[in-house]
Design a protein around this motif. Structure first.
Motif, PDB file in Angstrom:
ATOM      1  N   TYR A 163       0.841  -1.189   0.000  1.00 14.86           N
ATOM      2  CA  TYR A 163       0.000   0.000   0.000  1.00 14.86           C
ATOM      3  C   TYR A 163       0.883   1.248   0.000  1.00 14.86           C
ATOM      4  O   TYR A 163       2.086   1.194   0.274  1.00 14.86           O
ATOM      5  N   TYR A 164       0.263   2.373  -0.289  1.00 15.83           N
ATOM      6  CA  TYR A 164       0.975   3.653  -0.265  1.00 15.83           C
ATOM      7  C   TYR A 164       0.815   4.304   1.100  1.00 15.83           C
ATOM      8  O   TYR A 164      -0.269   4.296   1.698  1.00 15.83           O
ATOM      9  N   ALA A 165       1.901   4.882   1.592  1.00 12.11           N
ATOM     10  CA  ALA A 165       1.871   5.608   2.860  1.00 12.11           C
ATOM     11  C   ALA A 165       2.594   6.934   2.680  1.00 12.11           C
ATOM     12  O   ALA A 165       3.643   6.992   2.021  1.00 12.11           O
ATOM     13  N   PRO A 166       2.055   8.017   3.244  1.00  6.56           N
ATOM     14  CA  PRO A 166       2.727   9.320   3.108  1.00  6.56           C
ATOM     15  C   PRO A 166       4.027   9.351   3.898  1.00  6.56           C
ATOM     16  O   PRO A 166       4.140   8.753   4.971  1.00  6.56           O
ATOM     17  N   GLN A 167       5.001  10.045   3.368  1.00  8.25           N
ATOM     18  CA  GLN A 167       6.292  10.153   4.046  1.00  8.25           C
ATOM     19  C   GLN A 167       6.882  11.536   3.790  1.00  8.25           C
ATOM     20  O   GLN A 167       6.729  12.103   2.706  1.00  8.25           O
ATOM     21  N   THR A 168       7.535  12.075   4.785  1.00  9.64           N
ATOM     22  CA  THR A 168       8.221  13.355   4.642  1.00  9.64           C
ATOM     23  C   THR A 168       9.723  13.130   4.708  1.00  9.64           C
ATOM     24  O   THR A 168      10.196  12.225   5.400  1.00  9.64           O
ATOM     25  N   SER A 169      10.461  13.932   3.986  1.00  8.02           N
ATOM     26  CA  SER A 169      11.925  13.839   4.029  1.00  8.02           C
ATOM     27  C   SER A 169      12.507  15.244   3.945  1.00  8.02           C
ATOM     28  O   SER A 169      11.886  16.164   3.417  1.00  8.02           O
ATOM     29  N   ARG A 170      13.703  15.393   4.493  1.00 13.17           N
ATOM     30  CA  ARG A 170      14.373  16.695   4.509  1.00 13.17           C
ATOM     31  C   ARG A 170      15.749  16.553   3.871  1.00 13.17           C
ATOM     32  O   ARG A 170      16.519  15.661   4.233  1.00 13.17           O
ATOM     33  N   ASP A 171      16.057  17.398   2.895  1.00 18.00           N
ATOM     34  CA  ASP A 171      17.356  17.304   2.236  1.00 18.00           C
ATOM     35  C   ASP A 171      18.408  18.089   3.014  1.00 18.00           C
ATOM     36  O   ASP A 171      18.135  18.665   4.073  1.00 18.00           O
ATOM     37  N   SER A 172      19.640  18.116   2.501  1.00 16.86           N
ATOM     38  CA  SER A 172      20.752  18.747   3.209  1.00 16.86           C
ATOM     39  C   SER A 172      20.562  20.252   3.385  1.00 16.86           C
ATOM     40  O   SER A 172      21.151  20.860   4.278  1.00 16.86           O
ATOM     41  N   ALA A 173      19.735  20.842   2.524  1.00 20.12           N
ATOM     42  CA  ALA A 173      19.480  22.283   2.627  1.00 20.12           C
ATOM     43  C   ALA A 173      18.324  22.598   3.574  1.00 20.12           C
ATOM     44  O   ALA A 173      18.000  23.760   3.798  1.00 20.12           O
ATOM     45  N   GLY A 174      17.723  21.558   4.107  1.00 23.72           N
ATOM     46  CA  GLY A 174      16.618  21.769   5.032  1.00 23.72           C
ATOM     47  C   GLY A 174      15.255  21.815   4.366  1.00 23.72           C
ATOM     48  O   GLY A 174      14.243  22.047   5.029  1.00 23.72           O
ATOM     49  N   LEU A 175      15.191  21.548   3.066  1.00 21.11           N
ATOM     50  CA  LEU A 175      13.927  21.580   2.341  1.00 21.11           C
ATOM     51  C   LEU A 175      13.152  20.294   2.614  1.00 21.11           C
ATOM     52  O   LEU A 175      13.659  19.191   2.434  1.00 21.11           O
ATOM     53  N   VAL A 176      11.905  20.446   3.057  1.00 21.73           N
ATOM     54  CA  VAL A 176      11.054  19.300   3.369  1.00 21.73           C
ATOM     55  C   VAL A 176      10.194  18.969   2.158  1.00 21.73           C
ATOM     56  O   VAL A 176       9.581  19.855   1.554  1.00 21.73           O
ATOM     57  N   SER A 177      10.161  17.697   1.787  1.00 19.13           N
ATOM     58  CA  SER A 177       9.317  17.245   0.681  1.00 19.13           C
ATOM     59  C   SER A 177       8.368  16.161   1.168  1.00 19.13           C
ATOM     60  O   SER A 177       8.668  15.432   2.117  1.00 19.13           O
TER      61      SER A 177
END
Length: 274
Positions: free
Chosen positions: A121-135
């Motif tokens: 199934y699909y589950a939402p996930q957040t991630s943060r890159d080295s610049a601090g940008l959250v996707s």
């Protein structure tokens, strides 16, 4: 007179509060004393659960008692249109109860509900890159274990775990191992141990085995434990639990010290079933 009654009530409350686990266990024993798996359920487990087939009669009887308790005390919810039936619940309960075969009730104290999807199934996930940008994005998952007491499982992968009993992969073993880990209030790869002195040995052996797996994975060296176990300590505990139950002889040959540690924690030796 009133003061005497209040004192008596307070004493009774304190006694019940401190003795509640014992009292509750006795109530469960009485409640389920006449409950048994029927022949249809046993036949289903013999067909779909290889470990159940190979267990000793004594261990099989303990497992069946745990399954009865689990089925009556935990809630199952079908998701994404899946219509649950009793056979689905039975197989999940049986796999989950193997891990706590020699543990007393209540089993998996934090687990309240099991959410079952037809497949991944699909589950939402957040991630943060080295610049601090959250996707924000969706990821495909087969299962999850939440510290709050909810487990999420893919029914297709539950069946696959039992269909291939020696490949070192079993979704139910994996996610319920996370629940044992999370009973401490954290997810660190170290579950609640019987004695305080056990933590020192666990830390030494567990850390050594985890770092060894990371090295073997990094340098493409042979290893029995699946490489996903090198992700972090929590995943290592869940993955090595799968290996312990499905590839016990290989694990003991590969790392007898970690195998002995797991025998001590789980209180059984799966080699006897293989």
């Amino acid at each position: 007179m009133v003061n005497g009654l209040l004192i008596f009530a307070l004493i009774a409350f304190v006694v019940v509060y401190w003795r509640w686990p014992v009292i509750q266990n006795r109530l469960w024993q009485k409640k389920y004393q006449d409950y048994r798996l029927d022949e249809k359920q046993k036949t289903l487990l013999l067909r779909y659960m290889p470990i159940y087939q190979k267990m000793t009669d004594a261990d099989r009887e303990k497992l069946e008692r745990h399954i009865v308790w689990f089925l009556n005390e935990k809630r199952f919810i079908g998701c994404d249109g899946l219509i649950l039936n009793e056979s689905m619940k039975l197989i999940i309960a049986a796999d989950a109860c193997v891990l706590v075969l020699n543990k007393p009730w209540p089993l998996y104290q934090n687990v309240k509900e099991i959410l079952l999807y037809p497949s991944a199934y699909y589950a939402p996930q957040t991630s943060r890159d080295s610049a601090g940008l959250v996707s924000y994005h969706n990821t495909v998952r087969q299962g999850e274990s939440w510290p709050g007491g909810t487990l999420v499982l893919s029914w297709h992968d539950v069946l696959e775990g039992n269909r291939l009993p020696s490949d070192g992969h079993n979704l139910v073993f994996h996610e319920f191992a996370h629940q044992l880990d999370q009973e401490t209030g954290k997810t660190t790869g170290t579950p609640i141990l019987a004695k305080e002195v056990d933590y020192k040995q666990w830390g030494r052996v567990f850390s050594r085995a985890y770092n060894q797996l990371k090295t073997h994975v990094a340098y493409n060296m042979p290893h029995v434990i699946h490489s996903y176990g090198a992700t972090n300590e929590a995943e290592f505990f869940a993955v090595i639990t799968e290996t312990f139950l499905e590839k016990p002889s290989e694990l003991r040959h590969y790392d007898p010290e970690i195998y002995s540690l797991l025998v001590g924690y789980y209180q059984f030796d799966p080699i006897k079933w293989h």
